[in-house]
Scaffold this motif. Sequence first.
Motif, PDB file in Angstrom:
ATOM      1  N   THR A 274     -59.709  47.976 -43.500  1.00 29.85           N
ATOM      2  CA  THR A 274     -59.251  48.470 -42.816  1.00 29.85           C
ATOM      3  C   THR A 274     -58.328  47.647 -41.833  1.00 29.85           C
ATOM      4  O   THR A 274     -59.472  46.232 -41.081  1.00 29.85           O
ATOM      5  N   HIS A 275     -57.654  47.962 -41.148  1.00 30.57           N
ATOM      6  CA  HIS A 275     -56.408  46.555 -40.587  1.00 30.57           C
ATOM      7  C   HIS A 275     -56.237  47.795 -39.158  1.00 30.57           C
ATOM      8  O   HIS A 275     -55.280  48.416 -38.576  1.00 30.57           O
ATOM      9  N   LEU A 276     -56.886  48.663 -38.209  1.00 32.68           N
ATOM     10  CA  LEU A 276     -56.464  49.289 -37.318  1.00 32.68           C
ATOM     11  C   LEU A 276     -56.395  48.741 -35.910  1.00 32.68           C
ATOM     12  O   LEU A 276     -56.483  48.310 -34.622  1.00 32.68           O
TER      13      LEU A 276
ATOM     14  N   PHE B  29     -57.030  53.236 -33.098  1.00 34.22           N
ATOM     15  CA  PHE B  29     -58.374  53.378 -34.252  1.00 34.22           C
ATOM     16  C   PHE B  29     -59.306  54.548 -33.897  1.00 34.22           C
ATOM     17  O   PHE B  29     -59.637  54.941 -34.432  1.00 34.22           O
TER      18      PHE B  29
ATOM     19  N   THR C 167     -59.171  56.886 -37.501  1.00 31.38           N
ATOM     20  CA  THR C 167     -60.111  57.352 -37.640  1.00 31.38           C
ATOM     21  C   THR C 167     -60.156  58.821 -38.545  1.00 31.38           C
ATOM     22  O   THR C 167     -60.596  59.230 -39.334  1.00 31.38           O
TER      23      THR C 167
ATOM     24  N   ASP D 283     -63.443  47.320 -39.944  1.00 32.31           N
ATOM     25  CA  ASP D 283     -62.227  46.846 -39.861  1.00 32.31           C
ATOM     26  C   ASP D 283     -62.704  45.368 -39.779  1.00 32.31           C
ATOM     27  O   ASP D 283     -63.520  44.586 -39.969  1.00 32.31           O
TER      28      ASP D 283
ATOM     29  N   TRP E   2     -62.357  43.418 -30.125  1.00 33.42           N
ATOM     30  CA  TRP E   2     -62.182  44.469 -30.763  1.00 33.42           C
ATOM     31  C   TRP E   2     -62.911  45.922 -30.524  1.00 33.42           C
ATOM     32  O   TRP E   2     -62.922  46.737 -30.578  1.00 33.42           O
TER      33      TRP E   2
ATOM     34  N   ALA F 247     -62.261  49.971 -29.720  1.00 32.00           N
ATOM     35  CA  ALA F 247     -62.523  50.598 -30.997  1.00 32.00           C
ATOM     36  C   ALA F 247     -63.516  51.434 -30.645  1.00 32.00           C
ATOM     37  O   ALA F 247     -63.415  53.226 -30.584  1.00 32.00           O
TER      38      ALA F 247
ATOM     39  N   TYR G 161     -68.507  52.698 -37.252  1.00 33.48           N
ATOM     40  CA  TYR G 161     -67.549  51.809 -38.515  1.00 33.48           C
ATOM     41  C   TYR G 161     -68.091  50.156 -38.035  1.00 33.48           C
ATOM     42  O   TYR G 161     -69.336  50.121 -37.294  1.00 33.48           O
TER      43      TYR G 161
ATOM     44  N   LEU H 200     -67.800  46.215 -38.355  1.00 36.94           N
ATOM     45  CA  LEU H 200     -66.722  44.917 -38.415  1.00 36.94           C
ATOM     46  C   LEU H 200     -67.137  43.854 -39.290  1.00 36.94           C
ATOM     47  O   LEU H 200     -67.807  43.421 -39.328  1.00 36.94           O
TER      48      LEU H 200
ATOM     49  N   CYS I 111     -52.993  49.292 -42.786  1.00 40.38           N
ATOM     50  CA  CYS I 111     -52.481  47.780 -42.362  1.00 40.38           C
ATOM     51  C   CYS I 111     -51.115  48.662 -42.283  1.00 40.38           C
ATOM     52  O   CYS I 111     -50.422  47.572 -42.578  1.00 40.38           O
TER      53      CYS I 111
END
Length: 416
Positions: free
Chosen positions: A14-16, A29, A33, A46, A63, A67, A75, A77, A280
């Motif tokens: 994912t790319h939040l 985020f 989520t 992510d 990040w 988040a 989550y 990374l 994204c």
Amino acid sequence: MLVVVVVGGIDTHTHLQMPFMGTVSIDDFYHGTKAAIAGGTTMIMDFVIEQKGESLLEAYEKWRTWADEKVCCDYSLHMGVTWWSQKVADEMQTLVQEKGVNSFKMFMAYKDSFMLNDGELYQVFKHCAALKSLAQVHAENGDVIAQKSMEMVNQGIMGPEGHLLSHPEEVEAEATNRAVCLANQATCPLYVVHVMSKSSADVVSKARREGKVVFGEPIAAGLGVDGHHYYNKCWRHAAGHVLSPPLRPDPTTPGYLMDLLAKYVSYVESVSLFIHSDNCTFNADQKALGKDDFRMIPNGVNGIEDRMSVIWEKGVTSGKMDPCRFVAVTSTTAAKIFNIYPQKGRIAVGSDADIVLWDPNQTRLHVVQGVGRFIPTPANSEYVYGKIRARVQANQPKAVERDPYTGPVVKVNQKM
Ligand SMILES: C[C@@H](CNC(N)=O)C(=O)O
Ligand SMILES: [Zn+2]
Ligand SMILES: [Zn+2]
Ligand SMILES: [Zn+2]
């Protein structure tokens, strides 16, 4: 329709709230989520994607602050590697040993922003192998895409169809094959993300049949729709489908990719062991940054909420897979690859209670902001490195023991 109890889904891509192409992906985020949980996903992975020249560790900390206060589910990374130097190598090691990162994504596309050349890619693969971490690739030939994009512009093709025409399927398949070759030469496990075409999936299939440690993953959008949308007369509709690699216009592509996901003849035979969303998302006003030039359309589509529903509908309801395979491809296999099984990916005493009551006809639930945790993903996953160790052992290069050559040698011609 019976309700089934399944282990919570794991969306590995994912790319939040990601800064990208002049804007920021619209799902932050919290909302991202929240959508994940609504769709049965209880953990996301992510991507931290630093700019070329930026410290990976600084990007990682940034990040984390984005988040940690917002996530509604657990989550982890992955780390993007958009440039290469000794500093990058050192920071990758710190990320693995101290920050709970065990996978890195390299880009063969996005020339001038994220792209690495083959020599750099090979070195990063070698380093990933030394760190017992997983190398992910965005497999498209960025040099050819840049040239073909210019060709489209020179012909006055400025709409979203120009994105499709400048990212042909075989330019994805070629890069996939090149990545498989480089990773195999580096004895590094490879994970090809967003496999969007039949020919790229075939490249991954072939590599797996040859015993190479390669994973290829489709995305929910690629299993749900094809690429005819780029020719839609409505600009917003067509631009809404722009991502890289693009959706393929061959209408048999979604079914073909689903068949590969559903088929589990053996570990080797199944190309896709799990499915991610590559969420994204950009809204229409953001996509409109490219209203006059398709190269400016922020790349990316949604999927984080609907990933599991798409697989349930196209896979289970269609009779291509049973609920057990559904759980494997939406959760369990990902947990094994990223070395967090059985904490994740399983319902058992001692595992996290990520439990989903799956009723495809029901409405969706409520969430609490900030309750999600960061889950470290340790290196050296047995599921991934078990085979690599055997291959290293079996293919160890050895010098040949021979007596020194004592025969005549020609004089070097200095004039040439
Ligand atoms: C940066 C991100 C954008 N999304 C997409 N696939 O077009 C990606 O390439 O995965
Ligand atoms: Zn990508
Ligand atoms: Zn429309
Ligand atoms: Zn992505």
